[in-house]
Design a protein around this motif. Structure first.
Motif, PDB file in Angstrom:
ATOM      1  N   UNK A   1       0.821  -1.208   0.000  1.00  0.00           N
ATOM      2  CA  UNK A   1       0.000   0.000   0.000  1.00  0.00           C
ATOM      3  C   UNK A   1       0.852   1.254   0.000  1.00  0.00           C
ATOM      4  N   UNK A   2       0.209   2.363  -0.125  1.00  0.00           N
ATOM      5  CA  UNK A   2       0.853   3.678  -0.068  1.00  0.00           C
ATOM      6  C   UNK A   2       1.903   3.886  -1.146  1.00  0.00           C
ATOM      7  N   UNK A   3       1.742   3.264  -2.297  1.00  0.00           N
ATOM      8  CA  UNK A   3       2.695   3.466  -3.386  1.00  0.00           C
ATOM      9  C   UNK A   3       2.633   4.914  -3.887  1.00  0.00           C
ATOM     10  N   UNK A   4       1.517   5.600  -3.615  1.00  0.00           N
ATOM     11  CA  UNK A   4       1.364   6.986  -4.033  1.00  0.00           C
ATOM     12  C   UNK A   4       2.350   7.934  -3.379  1.00  0.00           C
ATOM     13  N   UNK A   5       3.088   7.446  -2.376  1.00  0.00           N
ATOM     14  CA  UNK A   5       4.075   8.297  -1.715  1.00  0.00           C
ATOM     15  C   UNK A   5       5.173   8.704  -2.698  1.00  0.00           C
ATOM     16  N   UNK A   6       5.353   7.948  -3.757  1.00  0.00           N
ATOM     17  CA  UNK A   6       6.356   8.260  -4.764  1.00  0.00           C
ATOM     18  C   UNK A   6       6.101   9.575  -5.491  1.00  0.00           C
ATOM     19  N   UNK A   7       4.850  10.015  -5.543  1.00  0.00           N
ATOM     20  CA  UNK A   7       4.532  11.280  -6.202  1.00  0.00           C
ATOM     21  C   UNK A   7       5.083  12.472  -5.414  1.00  0.00           C
ATOM     22  N   UNK A   8       5.380  12.270  -4.151  1.00  0.00           N
ATOM     23  CA  UNK A   8       5.909  13.338  -3.305  1.00  0.00           C
ATOM     24  C   UNK A   8       7.352  13.676  -3.692  1.00  0.00           C
ATOM     25  N   UNK A   9       8.093  12.705  -4.177  1.00  0.00           N
ATOM     26  CA  UNK A   9       9.511  12.906  -4.500  1.00  0.00           C
ATOM     27  C   UNK A   9       9.733  14.051  -5.491  1.00  0.00           C
ATOM     28  N   UNK A  10       9.045  14.069  -6.637  1.00  0.00           N
ATOM     29  CA  UNK A  10       9.282  15.188  -7.547  1.00  0.00           C
ATOM     30  C   UNK A  10       8.813  16.534  -6.998  1.00  0.00           C
ATOM     31  N   UNK A  11       7.825  16.526  -6.131  1.00  0.00           N
ATOM     32  CA  UNK A  11       7.396  17.787  -5.504  1.00  0.00           C
ATOM     33  C   UNK A  11       8.539  18.319  -4.633  1.00  0.00           C
ATOM     34  N   UNK A  12       9.186  17.427  -3.897  1.00  0.00           N
ATOM     35  CA  UNK A  12      10.364  17.819  -3.128  1.00  0.00           C
ATOM     36  C   UNK A  12      11.457  18.355  -4.024  1.00  0.00           C
ATOM     37  N   UNK A  13      11.647  17.729  -5.197  1.00  0.00           N
ATOM     38  CA  UNK A  13      12.624  18.207  -6.163  1.00  0.00           C
ATOM     39  C   UNK A  13      12.302  19.614  -6.645  1.00  0.00           C
ATOM     40  N   UNK A  14      11.028  19.900  -6.831  1.00  0.00           N
ATOM     41  CA  UNK A  14      10.621  21.254  -7.221  1.00  0.00           C
ATOM     42  C   UNK A  14      10.962  22.270  -6.131  1.00  0.00           C
ATOM     43  N   UNK A  15      10.824  21.872  -4.875  1.00  0.00           N
ATOM     44  CA  UNK A  15      11.211  22.766  -3.778  1.00  0.00           C
ATOM     45  C   UNK A  15      12.719  23.008  -3.792  1.00  0.00           C
ATOM     46  N   UNK A  16      13.501  21.981  -4.103  1.00  0.00           N
ATOM     47  CA  UNK A  16      14.949  22.184  -4.226  1.00  0.00           C
ATOM     48  C   UNK A  16      15.240  23.226  -5.316  1.00  0.00           C
ATOM     49  N   UNK A  17      14.612  23.061  -6.465  1.00  0.00           N
ATOM     50  CA  UNK A  17      14.823  23.999  -7.570  1.00  0.00           C
ATOM     51  C   UNK A  17      14.399  25.409  -7.161  1.00  0.00           C
ATOM     52  N   UNK A  18      13.242  25.512  -6.521  1.00  0.00           N
ATOM     53  CA  UNK A  18      12.761  26.826  -6.079  1.00  0.00           C
ATOM     54  C   UNK A  18      13.739  27.463  -5.100  1.00  0.00           C
ATOM     55  N   UNK A  19      14.330  26.659  -4.227  1.00  0.00           N
ATOM     56  CA  UNK A  19      15.318  27.171  -3.283  1.00  0.00           C
ATOM     57  C   UNK A  19      16.532  27.747  -3.986  1.00  0.00           C
ATOM     58  N   UNK A  20      17.020  27.030  -4.998  1.00  0.00           N
ATOM     59  CA  UNK A  20      18.181  27.518  -5.750  1.00  0.00           C
ATOM     60  C   UNK A  20      17.850  28.787  -6.531  1.00  0.00           C
ATOM     61  N   UNK A  21      16.635  28.853  -7.083  1.00  0.00           N
ATOM     62  CA  UNK A  21      16.215  30.064  -7.794  1.00  0.00           C
ATOM     63  C   UNK A  21      16.108  31.239  -6.814  1.00  0.00           C
ATOM     64  N   UNK A  22      15.525  31.012  -5.653  1.00  0.00           N
ATOM     65  CA  UNK A  22      15.448  32.072  -4.640  1.00  0.00           C
ATOM     66  C   UNK A  22      16.836  32.551  -4.214  1.00  0.00           C
ATOM     67  N   UNK A  23      17.759  31.619  -4.060  1.00  0.00           N
ATOM     68  CA  UNK A  23      19.131  31.992  -3.704  1.00  0.00           C
ATOM     69  C   UNK A  23      19.749  32.856  -4.805  1.00  0.00           C
TER      70      UNK A  23
END
Length: 129
Positions: free
Chosen positions: A99-121
């Protein structure tokens, strides 16, 4: 300096060392090699962004502002979502939980936050330069 980001960097750094050691020594007895690789990706990205948080905490003395604060926040959220989801996927694989295989969709969202952090920097430094 920004003490909050130093605290987060210290805590996440210590956690990354602990999880990295677990992944290198015990995890390979519990899951297949590709799952160990997934876990190690989480640890690696966590470490990268610990160093980014340290840099932001130091840069904040020279370039204080909301963009730099948002960069740090995005890095923290990225670690929680990106690395955390990879750790969760590994745990699910380790326990045989299908169950809970949908947790994998969270990974790219986290990646987007990384990108947003670098852009903000980047924007923060360009704005002050």
């Amino acid at each position: 300096m920004h003490k909050g980001f130093l605290v987060w960097a210290s805590a996440l750094g210590g956690l990354a060392v602990t999880l990295g050691a677990f992944g290198a020594h015990k995890l390979k007895e519990l899951v297949p090699p590709e799952t160990v690789s997934t876990f190690q990706t989480g640890v690696t990205y966590q470490f990268y962004h610990v160093f980014a948080l340290l840099a932001i905490a130091i840069l904040y003395a020279q370039f204080p502002g909301s963009l730099l604060q948002w960069a740090g926040r995005c890095f923290i959220i990225g670690v929680i979502l990106f690395s955390g989801s990879l750790y969760a996927l590994t745990l699910l694989k380790m326990t045989g939980n299908v169950g809970l295989r949908g947790v994998g969709i969270v990974t790219p969202i986290g990646g987007l936050f990384f990108i947003a952090g670098w852009v903000c920097l980047l924007l923060s430094v360009l704005k002050k330069g």
